[in-house]
Design a protein around this motif. Structure first.
Motif, PDB file in Angstrom:
ATOM      1  N   ARG A 249      -4.711   3.457  -3.837  1.00 46.86           N
ATOM      2  CA  ARG A 249      -4.590   3.339  -3.095  1.00 46.86           C
ATOM      3  C   ARG A 249      -5.864   2.696  -2.344  1.00 46.86           C
ATOM      4  O   ARG A 249      -5.220   1.491  -1.283  1.00 46.86           O
ATOM      5  CB  ARG A 249      -2.746   3.932  -2.158  1.00 46.86           C
ATOM      6  CG  ARG A 249      -2.574   2.502  -0.721  1.00 46.86           C
ATOM      7  CD  ARG A 249      -1.834   3.584   0.397  1.00 46.86           C
ATOM      8  NE  ARG A 249      -0.195   4.061  -0.801  1.00 46.86           N
ATOM      9  CZ  ARG A 249       0.279   4.711  -1.019  1.00 46.86           C
ATOM     10  NH1 ARG A 249      -0.333   5.912  -0.967  1.00 46.86           N
ATOM     11  NH2 ARG A 249       1.078   5.150  -2.105  1.00 46.86           N
ATOM     12  N   ALA A 250      -6.147   3.447  -1.609  1.00 46.66           N
ATOM     13  CA  ALA A 250      -7.238   3.690  -1.023  1.00 46.66           C
ATOM     14  C   ALA A 250      -8.642   2.012  -1.596  1.00 46.66           C
ATOM     15  O   ALA A 250      -9.091   1.622  -1.178  1.00 46.66           O
ATOM     16  CB  ALA A 250      -8.348   4.300  -0.456  1.00 46.66           C
ATOM     17  N   ARG A 251      -8.720   2.621  -3.170  1.00 48.07           N
ATOM     18  CA  ARG A 251      -9.465   1.126  -3.847  1.00 48.07           C
ATOM     19  C   ARG A 251      -8.537  -0.565  -3.746  1.00 48.07           C
ATOM     20  O   ARG A 251      -9.555  -0.802  -3.414  1.00 48.07           O
ATOM     21  CB  ARG A 251     -10.006   2.229  -5.583  1.00 48.07           C
ATOM     22  CG  ARG A 251     -10.300   3.479  -5.488  1.00 48.07           C
ATOM     23  CD  ARG A 251     -10.667   3.405  -7.202  1.00 48.07           C
ATOM     24  NE  ARG A 251      -9.558   3.669  -7.275  1.00 48.07           N
ATOM     25  CZ  ARG A 251      -8.664   5.828  -7.337  1.00 48.07           C
ATOM     26  NH1 ARG A 251      -9.812   6.016  -6.917  1.00 48.07           N
ATOM     27  NH2 ARG A 251      -8.050   5.925  -8.179  1.00 48.07           N
ATOM     28  N   GLN A 252      -7.095   0.262  -3.720  1.00 48.62           N
ATOM     29  CA  GLN A 252      -6.623  -1.304  -3.462  1.00 48.62           C
ATOM     30  C   GLN A 252      -6.942  -2.106  -2.409  1.00 48.62           C
ATOM     31  O   GLN A 252      -7.495  -3.074  -2.863  1.00 48.62           O
ATOM     32  CB  GLN A 252      -5.428  -0.846  -4.709  1.00 48.62           C
ATOM     33  CG  GLN A 252      -4.389  -2.552  -4.447  1.00 48.62           C
ATOM     34  CD  GLN A 252      -2.491  -2.010  -4.488  1.00 48.62           C
ATOM     35  OE1 GLN A 252      -2.287  -0.419  -3.735  1.00 48.62           O
ATOM     36  NE2 GLN A 252      -2.096  -2.717  -5.065  1.00 48.62           N
ATOM     37  N   LYS A 289       3.842 -14.415  -0.708  1.00 51.91           N
ATOM     38  CA  LYS A 289       2.364 -13.504  -0.839  1.00 51.91           C
ATOM     39  C   LYS A 289       2.700 -12.378  -1.012  1.00 51.91           C
ATOM     40  O   LYS A 289       1.916 -11.856  -1.832  1.00 51.91           O
ATOM     41  CB  LYS A 289       2.137 -14.008   1.105  1.00 51.91           C
ATOM     42  CG  LYS A 289       0.687 -13.051   1.071  1.00 51.91           C
ATOM     43  CD  LYS A 289      -0.189 -13.658   2.481  1.00 51.91           C
ATOM     44  CE  LYS A 289       0.621 -12.443   3.229  1.00 51.91           C
ATOM     45  NZ  LYS A 289      -0.027 -13.157   4.167  1.00 51.91           N
ATOM     46  N   GLN A 290       3.804 -11.117  -0.512  1.00 48.81           N
ATOM     47  CA  GLN A 290       3.646  -9.915  -0.859  1.00 48.81           C
ATOM     48  C   GLN A 290       4.154  -9.372  -1.858  1.00 48.81           C
ATOM     49  O   GLN A 290       3.411  -8.937  -3.020  1.00 48.81           O
ATOM     50  CB  GLN A 290       4.764  -9.163  -0.099  1.00 48.81           C
ATOM     51  CG  GLN A 290       4.079  -8.935   1.487  1.00 48.81           C
ATOM     52  CD  GLN A 290       3.345  -7.437   1.561  1.00 48.81           C
ATOM     53  OE1 GLN A 290       2.722  -7.258   0.790  1.00 48.81           O
ATOM     54  NE2 GLN A 290       2.168  -8.477   3.037  1.00 48.81           N
ATOM     55  N   GLN A 291       4.580 -10.535  -3.340  1.00 45.09           N
ATOM     56  CA  GLN A 291       5.361 -10.714  -4.431  1.00 45.09           C
ATOM     57  C   GLN A 291       4.123 -11.233  -4.964  1.00 45.09           C
ATOM     58  O   GLN A 291       3.836  -9.971  -6.295  1.00 45.09           O
ATOM     59  CB  GLN A 291       6.207 -11.787  -4.465  1.00 45.09           C
ATOM     60  CG  GLN A 291       7.333 -10.950  -5.811  1.00 45.09           C
ATOM     61  CD  GLN A 291       7.893  -9.183  -6.384  1.00 45.09           C
ATOM     62  OE1 GLN A 291       7.839  -8.767  -5.213  1.00 45.09           O
ATOM     63  NE2 GLN A 291       6.904  -8.979  -7.746  1.00 45.09           N
ATOM     64  N   ALA A 292       3.293 -11.839  -4.747  1.00 47.16           N
ATOM     65  CA  ALA A 292       2.220 -12.585  -5.261  1.00 47.16           C
ATOM     66  C   ALA A 292       1.606 -11.379  -6.065  1.00 47.16           C
ATOM     67  O   ALA A 292       0.491 -11.301  -6.883  1.00 47.16           O
ATOM     68  CB  ALA A 292       1.606 -13.667  -4.892  1.00 47.16           C
ATOM     69  N   THR A 295       2.237  -8.424  -8.246  1.00 49.11           N
ATOM     70  CA  THR A 295       2.776  -9.237  -9.381  1.00 49.11           C
ATOM     71  C   THR A 295       1.214  -9.195  -9.914  1.00 49.11           C
ATOM     72  O   THR A 295       0.483  -8.479 -11.220  1.00 49.11           O
ATOM     73  CB  THR A 295       2.976 -10.279 -10.125  1.00 49.11           C
ATOM     74  OG1 THR A 295       3.915  -9.990  -9.290  1.00 49.11           O
ATOM     75  CG2 THR A 295       3.538 -11.212 -11.376  1.00 49.11           C
ATOM     76  N   ALA A 296       0.064  -9.281  -9.458  1.00 56.44           N
ATOM     77  CA  ALA A 296      -1.584  -9.432  -9.990  1.00 56.44           C
ATOM     78  C   ALA A 296      -1.939  -8.197 -10.408  1.00 56.44           C
ATOM     79  O   ALA A 296      -2.563  -8.501 -10.922  1.00 56.44           O
ATOM     80  CB  ALA A 296      -2.005 -10.573  -8.608  1.00 56.44           C
ATOM     81  N   TRP A 297      -1.829  -7.398  -9.414  1.00 58.01           N
ATOM     82  CA  TRP A 297      -1.870  -5.811  -9.314  1.00 58.01           C
ATOM     83  C   TRP A 297      -1.395  -5.527 -10.530  1.00 58.01           C
ATOM     84  O   TRP A 297      -2.204  -4.972 -11.632  1.00 58.01           O
ATOM     85  CB  TRP A 297      -1.936  -5.378  -8.431  1.00 58.01           C
ATOM     86  CG  TRP A 297      -2.878  -5.456  -7.460  1.00 58.01           C
ATOM     87  CD1 TRP A 297      -2.917  -5.996  -5.944  1.00 58.01           C
ATOM     88  CD2 TRP A 297      -4.075  -4.585  -7.521  1.00 58.01           C
ATOM     89  NE1 TRP A 297      -4.141  -5.829  -5.700  1.00 58.01           N
ATOM     90  CE2 TRP A 297      -4.882  -5.140  -6.239  1.00 58.01           C
ATOM     91  CE3 TRP A 297      -4.704  -3.715  -8.302  1.00 58.01           C
ATOM     92  CZ2 TRP A 297      -6.782  -4.402  -5.909  1.00 58.01           C
ATOM     93  CZ3 TRP A 297      -6.679  -3.149  -8.368  1.00 58.01           C
ATOM     94  CH2 TRP A 297      -7.475  -3.614  -6.971  1.00 58.01           C
ATOM     95  N   ASN A 298      -0.510  -5.057 -10.972  1.00 54.07           N
ATOM     96  CA  ASN A 298       0.442  -4.681 -12.586  1.00 54.07           C
ATOM     97  C   ASN A 298      -0.308  -5.684 -13.675  1.00 54.07           C
ATOM     98  O   ASN A 298      -0.468  -5.244 -14.630  1.00 54.07           O
ATOM     99  CB  ASN A 298       1.932  -5.036 -12.150  1.00 54.07           C
ATOM    100  CG  ASN A 298       2.477  -4.190 -10.960  1.00 54.07           C
ATOM    101  OD1 ASN A 298       2.174  -3.576 -10.727  1.00 54.07           O
ATOM    102  ND2 ASN A 298       3.680  -4.646 -10.883  1.00 54.07           N
ATOM    103  N   GLU A 311       3.030  -1.964  -4.785  1.00 53.06           N
ATOM    104  CA  GLU A 311       2.169  -2.292  -4.008  1.00 53.06           C
ATOM    105  C   GLU A 311       1.038  -3.027  -4.072  1.00 53.06           C
ATOM    106  O   GLU A 311       0.633  -2.953  -4.658  1.00 53.06           O
ATOM    107  CB  GLU A 311       1.734  -0.569  -3.420  1.00 53.06           C
ATOM    108  CG  GLU A 311       2.725  -0.214  -2.861  1.00 53.06           C
ATOM    109  CD  GLU A 311       2.596   2.107  -2.526  1.00 53.06           C
ATOM    110  OE1 GLU A 311       1.037   1.573  -2.351  1.00 53.06           O
ATOM    111  OE2 GLU A 311       2.712   2.822  -2.215  1.00 53.06           O
ATOM    112  N   SER A 312       1.774  -3.947  -2.322  1.00 57.96           N
ATOM    113  CA  SER A 312       0.766  -5.028  -2.890  1.00 57.96           C
ATOM    114  C   SER A 312      -0.780  -4.771  -1.945  1.00 57.96           C
ATOM    115  O   SER A 312      -1.955  -5.396  -2.241  1.00 57.96           O
ATOM    116  CB  SER A 312       1.762  -6.057  -1.732  1.00 57.96           C
ATOM    117  OG  SER A 312       0.591  -5.568  -0.740  1.00 57.96           O
ATOM    118  N   GLY A 313      -1.102  -3.710  -1.697  1.00 60.59           N
ATOM    119  CA  GLY A 313      -2.307  -3.398  -1.003  1.00 60.59           C
ATOM    120  C   GLY A 313      -3.155  -3.978   0.410  1.00 60.59           C
ATOM    121  O   GLY A 313      -4.122  -3.988   0.935  1.00 60.59           O
TER     122      GLY A 313
END
Length: 320
Positions: A249-252, A289-292, A295-298, A311-313
């Motif tokens: 989570r910190a790296r994100q 924006k949260q969902q975008a 999705t990008a991180w996954n 989690e969006s970060g």
């Protein structure tokens, strides 16, 4: 039986004593008679040669001696019989009396046996501990009639507050019920509140929107937009070295803030919020924006090395 035997022994002893006494008395009388006869004979012999002193004294006969002996035996026998009778009467009276019972004192208590004493102590201990055990046991809660009673659907609907309806969409960006951003720094929020407080009520929506737009534009300026991301990157440097969800989570967060600091990233991020604010679609735009970001991180981090799944970060722009 023992008393009769004892009486016989006493009577025999008494008879023997009486017979012995009679025999002794008879022997003494006979000796006295013999001595008297010898003396008188010697005296008669002496006097016969000299002077005739007169008629001779007649010696006592055997009948007189026997009567004296019989009298003595009768007296001794009567005395022995009397003594034996008194002794037997006293013995009979003592045997006839009931045995005296031990007299117990009025105030004294009988000494308890060891078994009774132990049982009494056990009962005392039970009485001492029974109230504590009763107090320690939890009392069963009384059934609540309000829980068990059936509730009608109409009553439930009447008690349940109706959900607040979302405000209708309006093309006016200066409306009074416009949501306030929550992702702004505390210093910016205090400045906005101060300026709104000193502004007339009719102009307060314009002051609010002007502060929000000025903040977003300042974050698009190169080198000026480093301050806010730095306040979020520095606290997460040490946790980013850890493993697990906290480290991921910190790296994100660090990666997201570095992307926002770049010129294209800051324009896209803060320009998107400003457009949503002007169109009065703040909450739907924030959800998108949260969902975008999720999705990008996954997609870009399938092994979850630098993010936590789903989690969006980034912080939400508006409070939910």
């Amino acid at each position: 039986m023992a008393s009769t035997k004892y009486i016989g022994y006493v009577g025999g002893v008494a008879v023997a004593v009486g017979v012995g006494a009679a025999i002794a008395a008879a022997g003494q009388g006979t000796a006295n008679a013999d001595a008297t006869d010898g003396g008188s004979a010697a005296k008669d012999a002496g006097t016969s040669t000299s002077v005739n002193a007169g008629p001779k004294r007649s010696a006592p006969g055997p009948a007189k001696t026997l009567s004296k002996i019989n009298d003595n035996v009768a007296k001794v026998s009567a005395q022995v019989t009397k003594t034996a009778h008194s002794v037997s009467a006293s013995i009979s009276d003592s045997l006839a009396k009931p045995a005296a019972k031990p007299v117990t004192k009025v105030g004294s208590k009988p000494t308890p046996s060891p078994a009774d004493f132990e049982a009494k102590q056990v009962d005392r201990l039970k009485k001492m501990f029974e109230p504590r055990q009763a107090a320690a046991q939890p009392t069963a809660p009384k059934p609540d009639s309000s829980v068990d009673a059936p509730v009608s659907r109409a009553a439930v609907q009447a008690d349940t507050p109706a959900p607040t309806a979302a405000p209708a969409w309006s093309p006016n960006p200066f409306r009074t019920d416009d949501p306030t951003p929550t992702n702004e720094p505390e210093l910016v929020q205090q400045l906005s509140s101060t300026l709104i407080g000193i502004t007339p009520e009719a102009l307060q929506p314009f002051t609010r929107e002007g502060v929000e737009a000025g903040y977003r534009v300042s974050q698009m300026v190169p080198w000026l937009n480093i301050v806010v991301p730095a306040t979020k990157i520095i606290p997460n440097l040490s946790p980013a070295l850890q493993s697990g969800d906290d480290g991921a989570r910190a790296r994100q967060v660090i990666v997201n803030q570095l992307l926002i600091t770049t010129q294209p990233g800051s324009i896209a991020f803060y320009g998107y919020d400003e457009v949503a604010d002007l169109l009065n679609v703040e909450h739907p735009a924030d959800d998108l924006k949260q969902q975008a970001f999720v999705t990008a991180w996954n997609i870009l981090d399938p092994f979850h090395l630098a993010h936590v799944p789903d989690e969006s970060g980034i912080d939400r722009t508006y409070a939910v």
